[in-house]
Design a protein around this motif. Structure first.
Motif, mmCIF file in Angstrom:
data_model
loop_
_atom_site.group_PDB
_atom_site.id
_atom_site.type_symbol
_atom_site.label_atom_id
_atom_site.label_comp_id
_atom_site.label_asym_id
_atom_site.label_seq_id
_atom_site.Cartn_x
_atom_site.Cartn_y
_atom_site.Cartn_z
ATOM 1 N N THR A 108 33.818 -25.859 94.256
ATOM 2 C CA THR A 108 32.572 -26.620 94.337
ATOM 3 C C THR A 108 32.795 -28.073 93.953
ATOM 4 O O THR A 108 32.380 -28.999 94.662
ATOM 5 C CB THR A 108 31.518 -25.992 93.406
ATOM 6 O OG1 THR A 108 31.359 -24.629 93.733
ATOM 7 C CG2 THR A 108 30.188 -26.703 93.546
ATOM 8 N N VAL A 109 33.454 -28.276 92.834
ATOM 9 C CA VAL A 109 33.694 -29.640 92.361
ATOM 10 C C VAL A 109 34.609 -30.392 93.322
ATOM 11 O O VAL A 109 34.402 -31.577 93.590
ATOM 12 C CB VAL A 109 34.287 -29.609 90.939
ATOM 13 C CG1 VAL A 109 34.702 -31.010 90.497
ATOM 14 C CG2 VAL A 109 33.285 -29.021 89.964
ATOM 15 N N VAL A 110 35.643 -29.707 93.848
ATOM 16 C CA VAL A 110 36.554 -30.359 94.792
ATOM 17 C C VAL A 110 35.783 -30.840 96.018
ATOM 18 O O VAL A 110 35.977 -31.967 96.492
ATOM 19 C CB VAL A 110 37.687 -29.394 95.203
ATOM 20 C CG1 VAL A 110 38.463 -29.958 96.386
ATOM 21 C CG2 VAL A 110 38.629 -29.155 94.033
ATOM 22 N N GLY A 111 34.906 -29.980 96.530
ATOM 23 C CA GLY A 111 34.131 -30.380 97.705
ATOM 24 C C GLY A 111 33.210 -31.546 97.430
ATOM 25 O O GLY A 111 33.140 -32.498 98.210
ATOM 26 N N LEU A 112 32.492 -31.475 96.300
ATOM 27 C CA LEU A 112 31.580 -32.556 95.966
ATOM 28 C C LEU A 112 32.333 -33.851 95.671
ATOM 29 O O LEU A 112 31.915 -34.934 96.071
ATOM 30 C CB LEU A 112 30.724 -32.157 94.755
ATOM 31 C CG LEU A 112 29.759 -30.987 94.966
ATOM 32 C CD1 LEU A 112 29.058 -30.642 93.663
ATOM 33 C CD2 LEU A 112 28.754 -31.304 96.054
ATOM 34 N N GLN A 113 33.454 -33.730 94.963
ATOM 35 C CA GLN A 113 34.209 -34.920 94.598
ATOM 36 C C GLN A 113 34.913 -35.542 95.800
ATOM 37 O O GLN A 113 35.175 -36.743 95.804
ATOM 38 C CB GLN A 113 35.235 -34.581 93.514
ATOM 39 C CG GLN A 113 34.627 -34.327 92.151
ATOM 40 C CD GLN A 113 33.957 -35.559 91.588
ATOM 41 O OE1 GLN A 113 34.468 -36.666 91.674
ATOM 42 N NE2 GLN A 113 32.787 -35.370 90.995
ATOM 43 N N LEU A 114 35.215 -34.724 96.815
ATOM 44 C CA LEU A 114 35.815 -35.296 98.024
ATOM 45 C C LEU A 114 34.855 -36.282 98.665
ATOM 46 O O LEU A 114 35.248 -37.366 99.099
ATOM 47 C CB LEU A 114 36.205 -34.192 99.003
ATOM 48 C CG LEU A 114 36.867 -34.642 100.307
ATOM 49 C CD1 LEU A 114 38.149 -35.419 100.036
ATOM 50 C CD2 LEU A 114 37.162 -33.445 101.206
ATOM 51 N N PHE A 143 29.116 -36.576 102.696
ATOM 52 C CA PHE A 143 28.653 -35.715 101.609
ATOM 53 C C PHE A 143 28.035 -34.438 102.150
ATOM 54 O O PHE A 143 28.317 -33.326 101.671
ATOM 55 C CB PHE A 143 27.621 -36.459 100.768
ATOM 56 C CG PHE A 143 28.208 -37.229 99.623
ATOM 57 C CD1 PHE A 143 28.566 -36.585 98.459
ATOM 58 C CD2 PHE A 143 28.403 -38.590 99.719
ATOM 59 C CE1 PHE A 143 29.098 -37.294 97.396
ATOM 60 C CE2 PHE A 143 28.933 -39.314 98.662
ATOM 61 C CZ PHE A 143 29.283 -38.666 97.497
ATOM 62 N N VAL A 144 27.173 -34.567 103.132
ATOM 63 C CA VAL A 144 26.450 -33.409 103.668
ATOM 64 C C VAL A 144 27.420 -32.413 104.304
ATOM 65 O O VAL A 144 27.363 -31.208 104.039
ATOM 66 C CB VAL A 144 25.396 -33.875 104.693
ATOM 67 C CG1 VAL A 144 24.775 -32.682 105.405
ATOM 68 C CG2 VAL A 144 24.318 -34.692 103.999
ATOM 69 N N VAL A 145 28.312 -32.901 105.145
ATOM 70 C CA VAL A 145 29.264 -32.008 105.820
ATOM 71 C C VAL A 145 30.159 -31.310 104.807
ATOM 72 O O VAL A 145 30.426 -30.103 104.907
ATOM 73 C CB VAL A 145 30.104 -32.806 106.840
ATOM 74 C CG1 VAL A 145 31.215 -31.935 107.420
ATOM 75 C CG2 VAL A 145 29.217 -33.338 107.961
ATOM 76 N N THR A 146 30.611 -32.035 103.805
ATOM 77 C CA THR A 146 31.477 -31.442 102.784
ATOM 78 C C THR A 146 30.758 -30.340 102.024
ATOM 79 O O THR A 146 31.319 -29.262 101.776
ATOM 80 C CB THR A 146 31.959 -32.517 101.798
ATOM 81 O OG1 THR A 146 32.633 -33.553 102.525
ATOM 82 C CG2 THR A 146 32.905 -31.931 100.778
ATOM 83 N N PHE A 193 32.642 -21.623 102.238
ATOM 84 C CA PHE A 193 33.932 -21.134 101.751
ATOM 85 C C PHE A 193 33.796 -20.213 100.545
ATOM 86 O O PHE A 193 34.750 -19.550 100.149
ATOM 87 C CB PHE A 193 34.813 -22.334 101.386
ATOM 88 C CG PHE A 193 36.260 -22.003 101.216
ATOM 89 C CD1 PHE A 193 36.995 -21.437 102.246
ATOM 90 C CD2 PHE A 193 36.896 -22.257 100.014
ATOM 91 C CE1 PHE A 193 38.330 -21.129 102.092
ATOM 92 C CE2 PHE A 193 38.243 -21.964 99.842
ATOM 93 C CZ PHE A 193 38.960 -21.391 100.890
ATOM 94 N N TYR A 194 32.593 -20.149 99.959
ATOM 95 C CA TYR A 194 32.380 -19.316 98.773
ATOM 96 C C TYR A 194 32.738 -17.853 99.014
ATOM 97 O O TYR A 194 33.417 -17.211 98.205
ATOM 98 C CB TYR A 194 30.918 -19.382 98.328
ATOM 99 C CG TYR A 194 30.567 -20.595 97.525
ATOM 100 C CD1 TYR A 194 31.537 -21.496 97.102
ATOM 101 C CD2 TYR A 194 29.246 -20.859 97.180
ATOM 102 C CE1 TYR A 194 31.209 -22.610 96.369
ATOM 103 C CE2 TYR A 194 28.905 -21.973 96.447
ATOM 104 C CZ TYR A 194 29.884 -22.846 96.053
ATOM 105 O OH TYR A 194 29.552 -23.952 95.327
ATOM 106 N N ALA A 195 32.226 -17.303 100.099
ATOM 107 C CA ALA A 195 32.368 -15.870 100.341
ATOM 108 C C ALA A 195 33.827 -15.462 100.514
ATOM 109 O O ALA A 195 34.188 -14.312 100.252
ATOM 110 C CB ALA A 195 31.570 -15.452 101.571
ATOM 111 N N TYR A 196 34.671 -16.359 100.951
ATOM 112 C CA TYR A 196 36.084 -16.022 101.095
ATOM 113 C C TYR A 196 36.728 -15.805 99.726
ATOM 114 O O TYR A 196 37.562 -14.910 99.552
ATOM 115 C CB TYR A 196 36.805 -17.124 101.855
ATOM 116 C CG TYR A 196 38.310 -16.927 101.912
ATOM 117 C CD1 TYR A 196 38.877 -16.006 102.782
ATOM 118 C CD2 TYR A 196 39.160 -17.661 101.079
ATOM 119 C CE1 TYR A 196 40.250 -15.811 102.834
ATOM 120 C CE2 TYR A 196 40.528 -17.483 101.121
ATOM 121 C CZ TYR A 196 41.068 -16.554 102.005
ATOM 122 O OH TYR A 196 42.421 -16.364 102.032
ATOM 123 N N LEU A 197 36.349 -16.619 98.765
ATOM 124 C CA LEU A 197 36.930 -16.494 97.431
ATOM 125 C C LEU A 197 36.297 -15.383 96.611
ATOM 126 O O LEU A 197 36.957 -14.749 95.796
ATOM 127 C CB LEU A 197 36.791 -17.828 96.680
ATOM 128 C CG LEU A 197 37.612 -18.988 97.239
ATOM 129 C CD1 LEU A 197 37.291 -20.264 96.477
ATOM 130 C CD2 LEU A 197 39.096 -18.696 97.170
#
Length: 332
Positions: free
Chosen positions: A259-265, A311-314, A321-325
């Motif tokens: 989550t943080v990686v996606g938001l921080q990207l 931001f929105v696309v990320t 990607f949550y459900a995969y993990l």
């Protein structure tokens, strides 16, 4: 809810967010001091010429007309014309976007490669010197300003040691890919080494805060997971500690990390302004600064809209990607 319906739902939500960004950006241009006509005309210009330029720019139209014309052109890629160069804004933004994406992705890769192992070591060796060292490193990383770190890296590694260049981006990653696809492996390798040589210091500068943040998040997540019942049950079954630690504990820990990686990207894409200015990296950050100094509002608007859309696309990709993990995460 299926993945396709989830993506459709989040995409619709994302459209409203982007529309909000567009509205805010347009409002900032309206309330900002100064007249765009002053960018194109000298102070002593004839009033009739000035009025003609204002009519050509559409600035004499009511605000709601200007707003709807601006919004209507965005779906077709029409972001207007630059006031300083009279070239399409979309072309200028797209020309600068790859450099910023390269820098943001490189900074993310540096952060993830360093931070996750460091966080795991810190959590599994709690109260050991390694844990204290990781804690001090993360504290320094969060506390150090990017612009100061960039200048210090230039002085040390570029000026004193002459290991890295101080600035520029002589080759883009798209050129490396094109040469590799054309089977020009020698040229692709030379271009790759040149690219790595020039992007190393900017990526470290931009990714230092990110590295410290992920290190602390990984450590706290690992400590939380290690104390749960399923870990004790796995150990009681005789599973190897390495399997328990890395297949089960780390995988569950990666949920908030992703989550943080996606938001921080997305944050890195917009936050690369200072780093690009320090290293003269020709990306969106430099374009935003130059456009702001020149009062080139169409280019500034287009750049900020692209950042907001990033931001929105990320966020949508991270949620999907949550459900995969973690299979317990649903799309509802």
């Amino acid at each position: 809810m299926s993945l396709s319906r989830f993506l459709l739902k989040r995409s619709l939500h994302g459209l409203f967010v982007v529309w909000g960004v567009i509205t805010v950006v347009f409002g900032l241009r309206v309330i900002a001091p100064g007249d765009p006509a002053n960018v194109l005309l000298p102070p002593n210009v004839d009033p009739e010429v000035r009025q003609q330029v204002i009519r050509e720019l559409g600035l004499n139209e009511p605000l709601y007309v200007q707003y709807f014309e601006f919004v209507a052109g965005i779906p077709t890629g029409d972001l207007g014309l630059s006031l300083t160069t009279r070239t399409p804004v979309a072309a200028r933004v797209l020309a600068k976007l790859p450099a910023t994406l390269e820098l943001a992705v490189a900074a993310t890769v540096v952060a993830v490669i360093i931070a996750i192992p460091l966080g795991v070591i810190s959590a599994t060796r709690r109260h050991d010197p390694a844990d204290y060292g990781a804690t001090v490193f993360s504290l320094l990383g969060i506390s150090t300003p990017n612009f100061w770190l960039g200048v210090m890296l230039i002085i040390l590694f570029a000026v004193q040691l002459d290991m890295f260049p101080t600035s520029r981006r002589p080759v883009g990653f798209d050129t490396i890919v094109a040469q590799a696809l054309a089977l020009q492996f020698g040229s692709a390798w030379d271009a790759l080494t040149t690219w790595l040589w020039h992007i190393t210091l900017p990526a470290i500068t931009l990714g230092t805060y990110f590295t410290a943040l992920i290190t602390r998040l990984t450590r706290s997540g690992m400590l939380d997971e290690l104390g749960k019942t399923y870990v004790r049950a796995s150990r009681a079954k005789g599973l190897p500690e390495t399997l328990v630690r890395y297949k089960h504990v780390l995988r569950n820990t990666l949920i908030p990390v992703i989550t943080v990686v996606g938001l921080q990207l997305g944050t890195l894409i917009g936050g690369a302004v200072i780093t690009e200015a320090v290293f003269a990296w020709p990306g969106l950050g430099s374009l935003i600064i130059n456009s702001f100094n020149a009062r080139d509002w169409p280019v500034l608007q287009g750049s900020l809209i692209v950042v907001g859309a990033g931001f929105v696309v990320t966020n949508i990709l991270v949620d999907a990607f949550y459900a995969y993990l973690n299979p317990q995460v649903t799309y509802d």
